[in-house]
Design a protein around this motif. Structure first.
Motif, mmCIF file in Angstrom:
data_model
loop_
_atom_site.group_PDB
_atom_site.id
_atom_site.type_symbol
_atom_site.label_atom_id
_atom_site.label_comp_id
_atom_site.label_asym_id
_atom_site.label_seq_id
_atom_site.Cartn_x
_atom_site.Cartn_y
_atom_site.Cartn_z
ATOM 1 N N THR A 1 -11.232 4.872 -4.787
ATOM 2 C CA THR A 1 -11.273 5.639 -3.766
ATOM 3 C C THR A 1 -10.103 6.523 -3.310
ATOM 4 O OG1 THR A 1 -13.234 4.642 -2.006
ATOM 5 C CG2 THR A 1 -11.972 6.572 -1.117
ATOM 6 N N ILE A 2 -8.872 5.880 -3.032
ATOM 7 C CA ILE A 2 -7.470 6.383 -3.160
ATOM 8 C C ILE A 2 -6.923 7.242 -4.477
ATOM 9 C CG2 ILE A 2 -4.914 6.279 -2.555
ATOM 10 C CD1 ILE A 2 -6.337 3.048 -0.795
ATOM 11 N N TRP A 3 -6.926 6.819 -5.774
ATOM 12 C CA TRP A 3 -6.921 6.952 -6.687
ATOM 13 C C TRP A 3 -7.394 8.352 -7.806
ATOM 14 C CZ3 TRP A 3 -1.829 7.521 -7.868
ATOM 15 C CH2 TRP A 3 -0.575 6.347 -6.692
ATOM 16 N N TYR B 1 0.983 -1.523 0.194
ATOM 17 C CA TYR B 1 0.037 -0.229 -0.187
ATOM 18 C C TYR B 1 0.907 1.375 0.281
ATOM 19 C CZ TYR B 1 -2.885 4.211 2.708
ATOM 20 O OH TYR B 1 -3.230 5.131 2.488
ATOM 21 N N HIS C 1 0.166 16.071 7.425
ATOM 22 C CA HIS C 1 -1.521 15.430 7.623
ATOM 23 C C HIS C 1 -2.066 15.297 8.387
ATOM 24 C CE1 HIS C 1 -1.648 13.439 3.543
ATOM 25 N NE2 HIS C 1 -0.189 12.086 4.523
ATOM 26 N N TYR D 1 -1.096 10.658 -0.103
ATOM 27 C CA TYR D 1 -1.929 9.767 0.565
ATOM 28 C C TYR D 1 -1.325 9.490 2.181
ATOM 29 C CZ TYR D 1 -0.031 5.352 -2.072
ATOM 30 O OH TYR D 1 0.871 4.955 -2.723
#
Length: 216
Positions: free
Chosen positions: A141-143, A92, A192, A162
């Protein structure tokens, strides 16, 4: 005088009789054979008792071994799952590295505000690059916010990556059911901020995959 002698004799006879009766009732000596027989019987009882204790002890020991074996298997299975989840999270973290070589960084497209992919043409093709570690919906959802389609090509939009998983920081793994586990870690970075990252792993068709990611 004669009367006194008679009384003394009577008393002596009575005492002798009592002694004989006591000897016959409780003080009778046992023969060597009878004594040896009693010893053998006592040994047999003790041997039987020891055999029972040893047998019970062996059973308990065997039960303990079985329980230990079950615990080892449980720990081993738990450890294997954890290793699997950590391996998935390593992949990931390295998702960007998978596609990096396919991005043409020499050609920035102003219209689509991104760098053109060389061989990947659609978002679906990009999402499929990661289906070994997550579901297609999770990849989307991520990309979806990192890419844009246009003119028959796909473009990578420059932006912050991310949030990453840090295996050196504390984390917990919770079991929801046989096919679902949740890994939680507190994320802290200047980029973040501070929040809890939750990765939900689901076993789909015999393979563990990230099915959900949330930042709380």
């Amino acid at each position: 005088m004669k009367h006194i002698l008679m009384v003394s004799l009577t008393i002596t006879l009575l005492i002798s009789g009592c002694g004989t009766a006591e000897e016959n009732s409780s003080g009778t000596e046992k023969s060597p054979e009878s004594h040896q027989h009693s010893l053998n019987a006592s040994k047999a009882v003790k041997s039987t008792a020891l055999l029972h204790v040893n047998s019970a002890g062996d059973n308990i020991s065997e039960t303990s071994k079985n329980n230990s074996s079950e615990n080892e298997n449980t720990n081993k299975n738990g450890s294997n799952k954890e290793e699997t989840f950590l391996k998935i999270l390593t992949n990931y973290n390295n998702m960007f590295e998978r596609i990096k070589s396919d991005v043409d960084y020499d050609n920035f497209n102003e219209e689509y505000v991104g760098y053109k992919f060389k061989t990947i043409k659609t978002k679906e093709q990009l999402y499929n690059q990661f289906t070994d570690i997550m579901t297609t919906d999770m990849a989307q959802t991520i990309w979806s916010g990192f890419v844009k389609e246009g003119d028959g090509s796909l473009y990578l939009i420059p932006r912050d990556l991310y949030p990453m998983f840090n295996k050196d920081n504390p984390y917990t793994i919770e079991k929801s059911n046989e096919a679902t586990y949740k890994l939680v870690q507190k994320h802290k970075s200047e980029l973040h901020g501070i929040f809890d990252m939750e990765f939900v792993f689901t076993k789909l068709e015999g393979q563990w995959k990230i099915n959900e990611i949330s930042f709380n």
